[in-house]
Design a protein around this motif. Structure first.
Motif, PDB file in Angstrom:
ATOM      1  N   ASP B 174       0.807  -1.204   0.000  1.00  0.00           N
ATOM      2  CA  ASP B 174       0.000   0.000   0.000  1.00  0.00           C
ATOM      3  C   ASP B 174       0.853   1.273   0.000  1.00  0.00           C
ATOM      4  O   ASP B 174       0.597   2.207   0.722  1.00  0.00           O
ATOM      5  CB  ASP B 174      -0.953   0.017   1.190  1.00  0.00           C
ATOM      6  N   ALA B 175       1.905   1.220  -0.775  1.00  0.00           N
ATOM      7  CA  ALA B 175       2.734   2.419  -0.852  1.00  0.00           C
ATOM      8  C   ALA B 175       1.982   3.517  -1.598  1.00  0.00           C
ATOM      9  O   ALA B 175       1.101   3.247  -2.398  1.00  0.00           O
ATOM     10  CB  ALA B 175       4.030   2.098  -1.597  1.00  0.00           C
ATOM     11  N   VAL B 176       2.394   4.730  -1.284  1.00  0.00           N
ATOM     12  CA  VAL B 176       1.735   5.857  -1.955  1.00  0.00           C
ATOM     13  C   VAL B 176       2.158   5.850  -3.418  1.00  0.00           C
ATOM     14  O   VAL B 176       3.329   5.876  -3.717  1.00  0.00           O
ATOM     15  CB  VAL B 176       2.201   7.200  -1.342  1.00  0.00           C
ATOM     16  N   SER B 177       1.213   5.815  -4.301  1.00  0.00           N
ATOM     17  CA  SER B 177       1.605   5.725  -5.708  1.00  0.00           C
ATOM     18  C   SER B 177       1.647   7.093  -6.366  1.00  0.00           C
ATOM     19  O   SER B 177       0.994   7.359  -7.346  1.00  0.00           O
ATOM     20  CB  SER B 177       0.654   4.812  -6.477  1.00  0.00           C
ATOM     21  N   GLU B 178       2.420   7.932  -5.781  1.00  0.00           N
ATOM     22  CA  GLU B 178       2.674   9.177  -6.484  1.00  0.00           C
ATOM     23  C   GLU B 178       4.168   9.429  -6.445  1.00  0.00           C
ATOM     24  O   GLU B 178       4.776   9.500  -5.401  1.00  0.00           O
ATOM     25  CB  GLU B 178       1.937  10.340  -5.842  1.00  0.00           C
ATOM     26  N   GLY B 179       4.737   9.486  -7.560  1.00  0.00           N
ATOM     27  CA  GLY B 179       6.184   9.604  -7.609  1.00  0.00           C
ATOM     28  C   GLY B 179       6.594  10.984  -8.033  1.00  0.00           C
ATOM     29  O   GLY B 179       6.080  11.981  -7.543  1.00  0.00           O
ATOM     30  N   ALA B 180       7.507  10.997  -8.911  1.00  0.00           N
ATOM     31  CA  ALA B 180       8.073  12.255  -9.360  1.00  0.00           C
ATOM     32  C   ALA B 180       7.079  13.071 -10.158  1.00  0.00           C
ATOM     33  O   ALA B 180       7.340  14.211 -10.497  1.00  0.00           O
ATOM     34  CB  ALA B 180       9.308  11.979 -10.208  1.00  0.00           C
ATOM     35  N   LYS B 181       5.963  12.444 -10.485  1.00  0.00           N
ATOM     36  CA  LYS B 181       4.964  13.208 -11.227  1.00  0.00           C
ATOM     37  C   LYS B 181       4.462  14.381 -10.395  1.00  0.00           C
ATOM     38  O   LYS B 181       3.864  15.311 -10.917  1.00  0.00           O
ATOM     39  CB  LYS B 181       3.768  12.304 -11.580  1.00  0.00           C
ATOM     40  N   GLY B 182       4.737  14.279  -9.100  1.00  0.00           N
ATOM     41  CA  GLY B 182       4.363  15.387  -8.237  1.00  0.00           C
ATOM     42  C   GLY B 182       2.886  15.620  -8.237  1.00  0.00           C
ATOM     43  O   GLY B 182       2.418  16.729  -7.980  1.00  0.00           O
ATOM     44  N   GLY B 183       2.135  14.589  -8.513  1.00  0.00           N
ATOM     45  CA  GLY B 183       0.691  14.692  -8.379  1.00  0.00           C
ATOM     46  C   GLY B 183       0.004  15.449  -9.497  1.00  0.00           C
ATOM     47  O   GLY B 183      -1.187  15.711  -9.421  1.00  0.00           O
ATOM     48  N   ARG B 184       0.741  15.805 -10.536  1.00  0.00           N
ATOM     49  CA  ARG B 184       0.074  16.485 -11.644  1.00  0.00           C
ATOM     50  C   ARG B 184      -0.857  15.507 -12.349  1.00  0.00           C
ATOM     51  O   ARG B 184      -0.510  14.346 -12.544  1.00  0.00           O
ATOM     52  CB  ARG B 184       1.118  16.958 -12.655  1.00  0.00           C
ATOM     53  N   PRO B 185      -2.012  16.007 -12.756  1.00  0.00           N
ATOM     54  CA  PRO B 185      -2.877  15.136 -13.540  1.00  0.00           C
ATOM     55  C   PRO B 185      -2.222  14.795 -14.877  1.00  0.00           C
ATOM     56  O   PRO B 185      -1.415  15.580 -15.383  1.00  0.00           O
ATOM     57  CB  PRO B 185      -4.152  15.971 -13.752  1.00  0.00           C
ATOM     58  N   GLY B 186      -2.580  13.641 -15.414  1.00  0.00           N
ATOM     59  CA  GLY B 186      -1.950  13.150 -16.646  1.00  0.00           C
ATOM     60  C   GLY B 186      -1.997  14.136 -17.794  1.00  0.00           C
ATOM     61  O   GLY B 186      -1.006  14.339 -18.480  1.00  0.00           O
ATOM     62  N   TRP B 187      -3.141  14.768 -18.011  1.00  0.00           N
ATOM     63  CA  TRP B 187      -3.256  15.658 -19.179  1.00  0.00           C
ATOM     64  C   TRP B 187      -2.329  16.857 -19.055  1.00  0.00           C
ATOM     65  O   TRP B 187      -1.716  17.306 -20.026  1.00  0.00           O
ATOM     66  CB  TRP B 187      -4.696  16.112 -19.385  1.00  0.00           C
ATOM     67  N   LEU B 188      -2.187  17.346 -17.804  1.00  0.00           N
ATOM     68  CA  LEU B 188      -1.326  18.501 -17.601  1.00  0.00           C
ATOM     69  C   LEU B 188       0.127  18.114 -17.889  1.00  0.00           C
ATOM     70  O   LEU B 188       0.872  18.826 -18.567  1.00  0.00           O
ATOM     71  CB  LEU B 188      -1.464  19.017 -16.164  1.00  0.00           C
ATOM     72  N   GLN B 189       0.490  16.916 -17.345  1.00  0.00           N
ATOM     73  CA  GLN B 189       1.838  16.419 -17.590  1.00  0.00           C
ATOM     74  C   GLN B 189       2.096  16.312 -19.098  1.00  0.00           C
ATOM     75  O   GLN B 189       3.121  16.762 -19.596  1.00  0.00           O
ATOM     76  CB  GLN B 189       1.997  15.035 -16.920  1.00  0.00           C
ATOM     77  N   GLY B 190       1.129  15.758 -19.793  1.00  0.00           N
ATOM     78  CA  GLY B 190       1.252  15.624 -21.245  1.00  0.00           C
ATOM     79  C   GLY B 190       1.468  16.967 -21.914  1.00  0.00           C
ATOM     80  O   GLY B 190       2.365  17.129 -22.753  1.00  0.00           O
ATOM     81  N   LEU B 191       0.668  17.933 -21.512  1.00  0.00           N
ATOM     82  CA  LEU B 191       0.786  19.278 -22.091  1.00  0.00           C
ATOM     83  C   LEU B 191       2.169  19.868 -21.831  1.00  0.00           C
ATOM     84  O   LEU B 191       2.801  20.437 -22.722  1.00  0.00           O
ATOM     85  CB  LEU B 191      -0.278  20.197 -21.479  1.00  0.00           C
ATOM     86  N   LEU B 192       2.618  19.695 -20.562  1.00  0.00           N
ATOM     87  CA  LEU B 192       3.918  20.250 -20.199  1.00  0.00           C
ATOM     88  C   LEU B 192       5.030  19.645 -21.051  1.00  0.00           C
ATOM     89  O   LEU B 192       5.920  20.347 -21.533  1.00  0.00           O
ATOM     90  CB  LEU B 192       4.205  19.976 -18.715  1.00  0.00           C
ATOM     91  N   VAL B 193       4.939  18.322 -21.212  1.00  0.00           N
ATOM     92  CA  VAL B 193       5.953  17.637 -21.997  1.00  0.00           C
ATOM     93  C   VAL B 193       5.966  18.169 -23.430  1.00  0.00           C
ATOM     94  O   VAL B 193       7.002  18.549 -23.980  1.00  0.00           O
ATOM     95  CB  VAL B 193       5.693  16.114 -21.998  1.00  0.00           C
ATOM     96  N   LEU B 194       4.761  18.229 -24.015  1.00  0.00           N
ATOM     97  CA  LEU B 194       4.651  18.743 -25.380  1.00  0.00           C
ATOM     98  C   LEU B 194       5.207  20.159 -25.474  1.00  0.00           C
ATOM     99  O   LEU B 194       5.961  20.498 -26.389  1.00  0.00           O
ATOM    100  CB  LEU B 194       3.188  18.753 -25.816  1.00  0.00           C
ATOM    101  N   GLY B 195       4.816  20.970 -24.479  1.00  0.00           N
ATOM    102  CA  GLY B 195       5.245  22.367 -24.472  1.00  0.00           C
ATOM    103  C   GLY B 195       6.760  22.469 -24.393  1.00  0.00           C
ATOM    104  O   GLY B 195       7.380  23.251 -25.123  1.00  0.00           O
ATOM    105  N   ALA B 196       7.365  21.665 -23.510  1.00  0.00           N
ATOM    106  CA  ALA B 196       8.809  21.759 -23.313  1.00  0.00           C
ATOM    107  C   ALA B 196       9.549  21.342 -24.579  1.00  0.00           C
ATOM    108  O   ALA B 196      10.446  22.049 -25.054  1.00  0.00           O
ATOM    109  CB  ALA B 196       9.238  20.888 -22.131  1.00  0.00           C
TER     110      ALA B 196
END
Ligand SMILES: Cc1cc2nc3c(=O)[nH]c(=O)nc-3n(C[C@H](O)[C@H](O)[C@H](O)COP(=O)(O)O)c2cc1C
Lengths: 208, 630
Positions: B174-196
């Motif tokens: 039952d480990a916390v399943s939030e890693g380096a994503k820092g809790g960002r929602p998937g779509w935001l992460q996707g946008l950030l990646v695309l943007g970068a």
């Protein structure tokens, strides 16, 4: 007919005969004069330009002093580069078909030297065989040369003038299509043709 | 044990300087040398470096980032597109199959399936740093096998991103399943990646060039170097901030700049940093190997290393075979990629954080990974001495796939002088690579569609990256006398096979260049003076051919005279020399006049005066005998 004169003299400033001959035809209507050594002092011949000129004319004259029983070097270069396979001869090489061509030559030796058994052992027509056969291969009509023999004995312009006048009348007659080509083809030189021409041929030159 | 940073620097450098050359001499390659140096200073041998080694390693990982930037610089977008099949096909299959095989084995050893998959993924990675460095050192990178290996490594670099995203889902218990994503929602992460990534591409296309130009105009070399570093570090940071692999980001930046005129300069600026950092990285990997830990279970560790390396080798060989690579390429790729890579360290650390792996297992795997890396140079030795000699017989030599510009002619300087030469050569289909130090000129020429690079040709690294080793001819057309001599000497010395044609400012510069040993020196105004002379003759009424002949003769006399003077120059004092100049040039002119026989050049054969006389005599003779008959 339109006449193209391809003229070659490596040191025209020292010429006594050709300089006068060339001046005699310079302004003749229907004649285009190409001074090859002046155009191509380094032999870098503009093949496309030369081909265009050939296509635009009906009579091609090679005017030159006789050097070592042949032409000055640039005319050889001109032949080698311009008469391309597939254009001048060979398959589809029909660009020159039906055109007339001859040499206008000044020689040091007298006419008598250019005989069988003479000093130079061969006739002018024999010595010019490469030109004859080149013309033949290109489907052209080769005529005997117009000759000024014993040119080294012509000391000044006065001596050359009769020859220059004859040369001019000859070319003018070609422009006017007054030459009986079939008859001319069998002669040893073109010079007698001039004698048969009517006197009143075009603007008089050098008769003042 | 803790030491000051300067002391650590000293230790790292000293170890490298002592061990690497020896390793290289013994034919072990530099990578193994660095690793051995690391082992030597590490806790198990000398114990000079302890825990700080790990931090240093993290820092030195930046060398990998720089390396990928450089790799990107060598790869135009078009070339990258050509490699799409090997990258996706070979790379994809390799990662997938290796993961499955290792995971299956782990399952069989009794690990839970999630952990098994994590272990499989981690071990499917290979070491970009070691492999590229080794392939480069052995000039194998451009062979088909090298290209295949490179494609796979590239795919792995890209694959790290989704792997990092998926890992938290593999958490056991039952480990916390939030890693380096820092809790960002998937779509935001996707946008950030695309943007970068989009940002890097756009900035590379439109921003970097004017900025570099501006900096280049200051002609401060260290500022240019600083901005090159700034670019790489900036891109790396940007990528990190959106959880993308910095190596991937700088690779993209490199590809975008591969077409730019600053490519060679960037390459030679970053190269030394990359080399040093990679060295440090390898040393710290060596220092990381925890021999005491290994000593407690040598059999397990040893067996694991052998099994893992063998499994990877087998999978890669099978995939390469399936994809139709020829035999030597298959073996090369398989042996090259058989180790586990530095990304495994990152993934292992991350896996620990998100509780994917139990700590003991992680420690064991770190040892296995480090040992497999250390085994790479050994594997290469096996490959080169035992495997390749057997499979390459009868096979044609692998040909280059990625070349430099591969041009026969390299120009230094493309201003008023070089440009004309270049245009003439290019008009006739000769490939040219051009280096110029004037940003404005570079800009103009590029707009004309030429391949021109900004750079100082007196830098040895720049000459190397411009492809001097493969060039036939070097045309030195810059307008700085001192720099010309310096570069001419450098090239004569470093590339004795390359012919040099150089622009000389004046007569004395001509002598200097001759002494240096260039193959041709040309006084910069000489040609046009001669041309003007020709035109002058013509305007005075000379025939074209005569004018050219006179110019040609003058040239010959003059060059004979100047070569005579070149030998004298420097052997006598100024006054004596100048009186000699006067004598020699005077003589040349006198000779010319005599030869010409007057103001207009005459070739003897065309002087028909004697001919005329002979003709007159002959005709007199001919007339005389006939006279009596009349
Ligand atoms: C290099 C050279 C070679 C010559 N060869 C011949 C020759 O083979 N037969 C001949 O009759 N005259 C020969 N001559 C003489 C020239 O034909 C003569 O000088 C020329 O026709 C004079 O014309 P021009 O005043 O226009 O130069 C030769 C002359 C030179 C300079």
């Amino acid at each position: 007919m339109k006449v193209l004169v391809l003229f070659a003299h490596p040191v025209l400033e020292r010429s006594r005969v050709n300089a006068v001959l060339v001046d005699a035809i310079r302004d003749l209507p229907g004649v285009t004069l190409r001074d090859l050594y002046e155009e191509y002092p380094t032999f870098a011949i503009d093949v496309a330009r030369e081909k265009t000129l050939l296509s635009a004319h009906d009579v091609i004259v090679f005017q030159h002093p006789f050097y070592w029983y042949s032409t000055p070097a640039i005319l050889k270069e001109w032949q080698d580069l311009v008469l391309e396979h597939g254009w001048a001869y060979g398959e589809n090489g029909t660009a020159l078909h039906g055109k007339i061509t001859f040499n206008a030559v000044t020689t040091g030796g007298p006419a008598s030297a250019y005989q069988r058994g003479g000093y130079n052992r061969f006739t002018m027509r024999e010595l010019l065989a490469p030109y004859d056969q080149t013309a033949n291969l290109c489907g052209m009509r080769y005529l005997p040369p117009f000759c000024v023999h014993a040119s080294l004995l012509l000391d000044d312009e006065r001596d050359v003038m009769p020859h220059a006048r004859a040369y001019r009348r000859l070319l003018a007659a070609f422009v006017a299509d007054n030459i009986d080509v079939a008859r001319a083809a069998n002669l040893d030189t073109l010079n007698p043709v001039v004698d048969d021409l009517p006197e009143d041929d075009g603007p008089g030159w050098g008769r003042e | 044990m803790t030491h000051g940073p300067l002391f650590l620097c000293f230790v790292f450098l000293a170890a490298s300087v002592l061990v690497v050359p020896i390793a290289k001499r013994l034919g072990l390659g530099s990578v193994l040398g660095y690793l051995l140096a690391g082992v030597a200073i590490g806790p198990s041998v000398l114990g000079i470096v302890g825990h700080e080694g790990k931090e240093i390693m993290h820092f030195a990982e930046f060398g990998v980032v720089m390396m990928l930037f450089l790799v990107g610089l060598e790869l135009r977008p078009a070339l990258l597109y050509q490699l799409r099949r090997p990258i996706l096909g070979f790379g994809g299959l390799q990662v997938l199959l290796t993961t499955l095989v290792v995971a299956a084995a782990s399952l069989a050893l009794g690990l839970p399936w999630k952990t098994a998959i994590a272990v499989g993924t981690i071990l499917s990675m290979s070491s970009t740093a070691i492999v590229l460095q080794t392939l480069n050192e052995k000039s194998l990178l451009k062979t088909p096998g090298g290209q295949a290996a490179f494609s796979v490594l590239l795919f792995q670099d890209i694959a790290v991103i989704p792997i990092l995203a998926v890992f938290p889902l593999l958490a056991v218990g039952d480990a916390v399943s939030e890693g380096a994503k820092g809790g960002r929602p998937g779509w935001l992460q996707g946008l950030l990646v695309l943007g970068a990534v989009g940002g890097v591409v756009l900035a590379g296309r439109f921003l970097v060039r004017p900025i570099f130009r501006f900096i280049a105009e200051t002609r401060l070399r260290e500022i240019f170097t600083a901005s090159a570093l700034l670019l790489v570090i900036g891109v790396a940071l940007l990528m990190q901030s959106v959880n993308l692999s910095p190596a991937l980001g700088t690779f993209v930046a490199g590809v975008v700049l591969a077409d730019s005129e600053y490519r060679h300069e960037l390459e030679s600026d970053i190269e030394p940093f990359k080399g040093l950092l990679l060295g440090v990285f390898f040393v710290s990997v060596g220092a990381q190997i925890d021999f005491p830990f290994i000593a407690t279970r040598p059999v397990v560790v040893g067996a694991l290393v052998v099994v893992v390396v063998a499994a990877k080798l087998g999978v890669i060989y099978a995939v390469a075979r399936g994809l139709g690579l020829d035999r030597s390429a298959r073996w090369l790729t398989a042996f090259a990629l058989a180790q586990v890579g530095e990304f495994a360290f990152v993934l292992l650390a991350f896996a620990g954080q998100v509780h994917v792996l139990p700590p003991d297992l992680a420690k064991l795997l770190v040892a296995v990974v480090a040992l497999s890396m250390a085994a790479t140079p050994g594997l290469f030795i096996v490959l080169e001495r035992l495997v390749l000699p057997r499979v390459t017989t009868g096979e044609k030599r692998p040909h280059d796939e990625v070349t430099h510009d591969g041009n026969e002619v390299i120009f230094a300087g493309h201003g008023r002088f070089g440009q004309i030469v270049g245009r003439m050569l290019r008009a006739n289909g000769v490939g040219t690579t051009v280096l110029d130090l004037d940003p404005e000129m570079v800009d103009v020429l590029r707009r004309l569609g030429m391949k021109v690079y900004y750079g100082d040709a007196s830098r040895p690294e720049l000459l190397a990256t411009a492809g001097m080793a493969d060039a036939k001819l070097f045309i030195l057309a810059i307008d700085d006398k001192e720099a010309t001599n310096k570069i001419a000497e450098l090239v004569r010395h470093t590339y004795p096979k390359v012919k040099i044609l150089a622009r000389a400012r004046d007569r004395v510069h001509y002598y200097e260049l001759k002494k240096i040993g260039v193959h041709g020196a040309f006084r910069e105004t000489y040609g046009s003076s001669i041309e003007l002379g020709i035109e002058a003759f013509r305007m005075l009424g000379a025939r074209a051919r005569t004018a050219h002949t006179m110019a040609q003769k003058f040239r010959e006399h003059d060059s004979r005279a100047i070569d005579k003077l070149a030998d004298l120059w420097g052997t006598m004092d100024q006054d004596a020399y100048f009186s000699e100049v006067k004598r020699v040039t005077g003589e040349a002119e006198r000779l010319m006049r005599e030869e010409a026989g007057g103001p207009v050049s005459r070739d003897g054969a065309w002087d028909d005066e004697s001919l005329r006389k002979a003709a007159r005599d002959a005709s007199d003779d001919a007339e005389e005998p006939t006279a009596p008959e009349e």
